[in-house]
Write a protein that holds these residues in place. Sequence first.
Motif, PDB file in Angstrom:
ATOM      1  N   HIS A  67       0.830  -1.202   0.000  1.00  0.00           N
ATOM      2  CA  HIS A  67       0.000   0.000   0.000  1.00  0.00           C
ATOM      3  C   HIS A  67       0.868   1.257   0.000  1.00  0.00           C
ATOM      4  CE1 HIS A  67      -2.344   3.211   2.104  1.00  0.00           C
ATOM      5  NE2 HIS A  67      -3.176   2.911   1.129  1.00  0.00           N
ATOM      6  N   ALA A  68       1.931   1.254   0.811  1.00  0.00           N
ATOM      7  CA  ALA A  68       2.833   2.410   0.865  1.00  0.00           C
ATOM      8  C   ALA A  68       3.523   2.624  -0.476  1.00  0.00           C
ATOM      9  CB  ALA A  68       3.872   2.210   1.964  1.00  0.00           C
ATOM     10  N   MET A  69       3.872   1.542  -1.153  1.00  0.00           N
ATOM     11  CA  MET A  69       4.462   1.674  -2.487  1.00  0.00           C
ATOM     12  C   MET A  69       3.497   2.379  -3.430  1.00  0.00           C
ATOM     13  SD  MET A  69       4.657   0.489  -5.836  1.00  0.00           S
ATOM     14  CE  MET A  69       3.898  -1.129  -5.930  1.00  0.00           C
ATOM     15  N   GLY A  70       2.212   2.018  -3.377  1.00  0.00           N
ATOM     16  CA  GLY A  70       1.225   2.662  -4.232  1.00  0.00           C
ATOM     17  C   GLY A  70       1.046   4.134  -3.903  1.00  0.00           C
ATOM     18  N   VAL A  71       1.040   4.465  -2.608  1.00  0.00           N
ATOM     19  CA  VAL A  71       0.930   5.872  -2.203  1.00  0.00           C
ATOM     20  C   VAL A  71       2.155   6.655  -2.675  1.00  0.00           C
ATOM     21  CG1 VAL A  71       0.762   7.436  -0.239  1.00  0.00           C
ATOM     22  CG2 VAL A  71      -0.540   5.307  -0.232  1.00  0.00           C
ATOM     23  N   ALA A  72       3.349   6.050  -2.544  1.00  0.00           N
ATOM     24  CA  ALA A  72       4.573   6.711  -3.005  1.00  0.00           C
ATOM     25  C   ALA A  72       4.506   6.996  -4.501  1.00  0.00           C
ATOM     26  CB  ALA A  72       5.787   5.843  -2.685  1.00  0.00           C
ATOM     27  N   ALA A  73       3.947   6.064  -5.263  1.00  0.00           N
ATOM     28  CA  ALA A  73       3.816   6.269  -6.707  1.00  0.00           C
ATOM     29  C   ALA A  73       2.934   7.480  -7.006  1.00  0.00           C
ATOM     30  CB  ALA A  73       3.231   5.017  -7.350  1.00  0.00           C
ATOM     31  N   MET A  77       4.182  10.890  -8.887  1.00  0.00           N
ATOM     32  CA  MET A  77       3.529  11.361 -10.107  1.00  0.00           C
ATOM     33  C   MET A  77       2.723  12.642  -9.874  1.00  0.00           C
ATOM     34  SD  MET A  77       2.369   7.780 -11.928  1.00  0.00           S
ATOM     35  CE  MET A  77       1.599   7.076 -10.478  1.00  0.00           C
ATOM     36  N   ARG A  78       2.812  13.162  -8.647  1.00  0.00           N
ATOM     37  CA  ARG A  78       2.160  14.416  -8.265  1.00  0.00           C
ATOM     38  C   ARG A  78       0.641  14.357  -8.411  1.00  0.00           C
ATOM     39  NH1 ARG A  78       6.476  19.223  -9.712  1.00  0.00           N
ATOM     40  NH2 ARG A  78       8.285  18.108  -8.898  1.00  0.00           N
ATOM     41  N   LEU A  79       0.107  13.161  -8.156  1.00  0.00           N
ATOM     42  CA  LEU A  79      -1.342  13.024  -8.076  1.00  0.00           C
ATOM     43  C   LEU A  79      -1.847  13.438  -6.705  1.00  0.00           C
ATOM     44  CD1 LEU A  79      -1.724   9.628  -9.952  1.00  0.00           C
ATOM     45  CD2 LEU A  79      -2.081  11.936 -10.849  1.00  0.00           C
ATOM     46  N   GLN A  80      -0.938  13.551  -5.756  1.00  0.00           N
ATOM     47  CA  GLN A  80      -1.249  14.125  -4.458  1.00  0.00           C
ATOM     48  C   GLN A  80       0.000  14.825  -3.938  1.00  0.00           C
ATOM     49  OE1 GLN A  80      -2.495  10.267  -2.981  1.00  0.00           O
ATOM     50  NE2 GLN A  80      -0.969  10.407  -1.355  1.00  0.00           N
ATOM     51  N   SER A  81      -0.183  15.820  -3.119  1.00  0.00           N
ATOM     52  CA  SER A  81       0.929  16.667  -2.706  1.00  0.00           C
ATOM     53  C   SER A  81       1.502  16.202  -1.380  1.00  0.00           C
ATOM     54  CB  SER A  81       0.463  18.120  -2.590  1.00  0.00           C
ATOM     55  OG  SER A  81      -0.576  18.231  -1.627  1.00  0.00           O
ATOM     56  N   ARG A 115      10.584   9.302  -9.813  1.00  0.00           N
ATOM     57  CA  ARG A 115      10.989   8.879  -8.481  1.00  0.00           C
ATOM     58  C   ARG A 115      10.317   9.739  -7.416  1.00  0.00           C
ATOM     59  NH1 ARG A 115      16.147   6.208  -7.750  1.00  0.00           N
ATOM     60  NH2 ARG A 115      16.300   7.372  -5.801  1.00  0.00           N
ATOM     61  N   LEU A 116      10.139   9.136  -6.250  1.00  0.00           N
ATOM     62  CA  LEU A 116       9.718   9.896  -5.082  1.00  0.00           C
ATOM     63  C   LEU A 116      10.937  10.628  -4.522  1.00  0.00           C
ATOM     64  CD1 LEU A 116       7.520  10.477  -2.888  1.00  0.00           C
ATOM     65  CD2 LEU A 116       8.448   8.496  -1.653  1.00  0.00           C
ATOM     66  N   ASP A 117      10.779  11.901  -4.258  1.00  0.00           N
ATOM     67  CA  ASP A 117      11.868  12.717  -3.713  1.00  0.00           C
ATOM     68  C   ASP A 117      12.225  12.228  -2.308  1.00  0.00           C
ATOM     69  OD1 ASP A 117      13.616  14.660  -2.872  1.00  0.00           O
ATOM     70  OD2 ASP A 117      12.323  16.350  -3.362  1.00  0.00           O
ATOM     71  N   GLU A 118      13.494  11.846  -2.110  1.00  0.00           N
ATOM     72  CA  GLU A 118      13.952  11.374  -0.803  1.00  0.00           C
ATOM     73  C   GLU A 118      14.784  12.415  -0.068  1.00  0.00           C
ATOM     74  OE1 GLU A 118      15.568   7.375  -0.501  1.00  0.00           O
ATOM     75  OE2 GLU A 118      14.786   6.897  -2.486  1.00  0.00           O
ATOM     76  N   THR A 119      14.895  13.614  -0.590  1.00  0.00           N
ATOM     77  CA  THR A 119      15.739  14.628   0.032  1.00  0.00           C
ATOM     78  C   THR A 119      15.041  15.248   1.240  1.00  0.00           C
ATOM     79  OG1 THR A 119      14.908  16.369  -1.423  1.00  0.00           O
ATOM     80  CG2 THR A 119      16.856  15.144  -2.161  1.00  0.00           C
TER      81      THR A 119
END
Length: 315
Positions: A67-73, A77-81, A115-119
């Motif tokens: 589930h967390a992988m899907g939320v990260a995606a 993809m900036r479908l949520q902020s 990618r999901l920003d990890e900074t």
Amino acid sequence: MAWWIGRLIDTMRFPHQAPGGEETTRNVMRSFGSGAKLGLRNSPIEHVRSVSDGMPWSHRAFYHEGHAMGVAARCAMRLQSGTPELLFHYDDFRLMRYVGYGFWNGATTKYPAPRLDETAGLWAGESTWSKYRLLMPNGFGFSTVMFRGAFDERAAAAIENLPDEESREAAYHGVGRVLWFLYMHNYEELNVILRRHVWRSEALGIGLGLAIGFTQVAMPDAIMRAVDGMGAEHRENLLRGVGIALETHSSNSPQGRIQVERSVFGELRRRYEIALEATASGSGADWYRLYHENTRSTSRADFAHAVTNGADTRR
């Protein structure tokens, strides 16, 4: 994308496993895929929790990681902020969530996706990021190898390109975990791989032991059979990983702790208690490193066990 990822996970095969791993692998992948699809579809958190509650307790960690992988995606993809953690109002399965966030980034080394920003900038408002951030490269290492089906040169290069040694070490823990899925019960091949990467054998062995324990937490006898199947060379690192697996299941939720503590004894109990003690290794950026260092058998928990001369330590 939810359909495509679900299809990808459903059709994934592990031809180098020895007999006996099919059901375990199928349960893990089904649970992970169910969670991933709900994350990608932005299902309400209440529904996500409800589905989890209906699963066997030993499958829930994989579901929440997916589930967390899907939320990260969706965030990538900036479908949520914001960060993925903004969606959650509970602590249960937080470690699995951070692993799942990194899992998405590993997938992007194989497939063309953002990618999901990890900074630190993105995560500045998230109080748990500093402590758990290295679980993200752990998940990255796992999926980078899994989606290729082998620990090949391109996967190794992706890991070596991570920005610092702590991230690389965490990623190799993830690689060790995925080796169990690729070669489940194939002890001869697993030993060959660990010897081939001797300079990373500690991290790989810990990760491998973690997966051995994590996937078989409801079958404690099977955990020790798998450790014994690997032989003596990597036993200490494997048992450290097993202890971490048991402690992680215990930390995931109150029910997980009840189930673990009622079912593990002897050497498994000892390793679990060492890892449980190690959770008090601070709360900041050094936590991941200190936690792993403190799972060594020379910790105070090991000393206390020796003093009791093998007495039953059940709570």
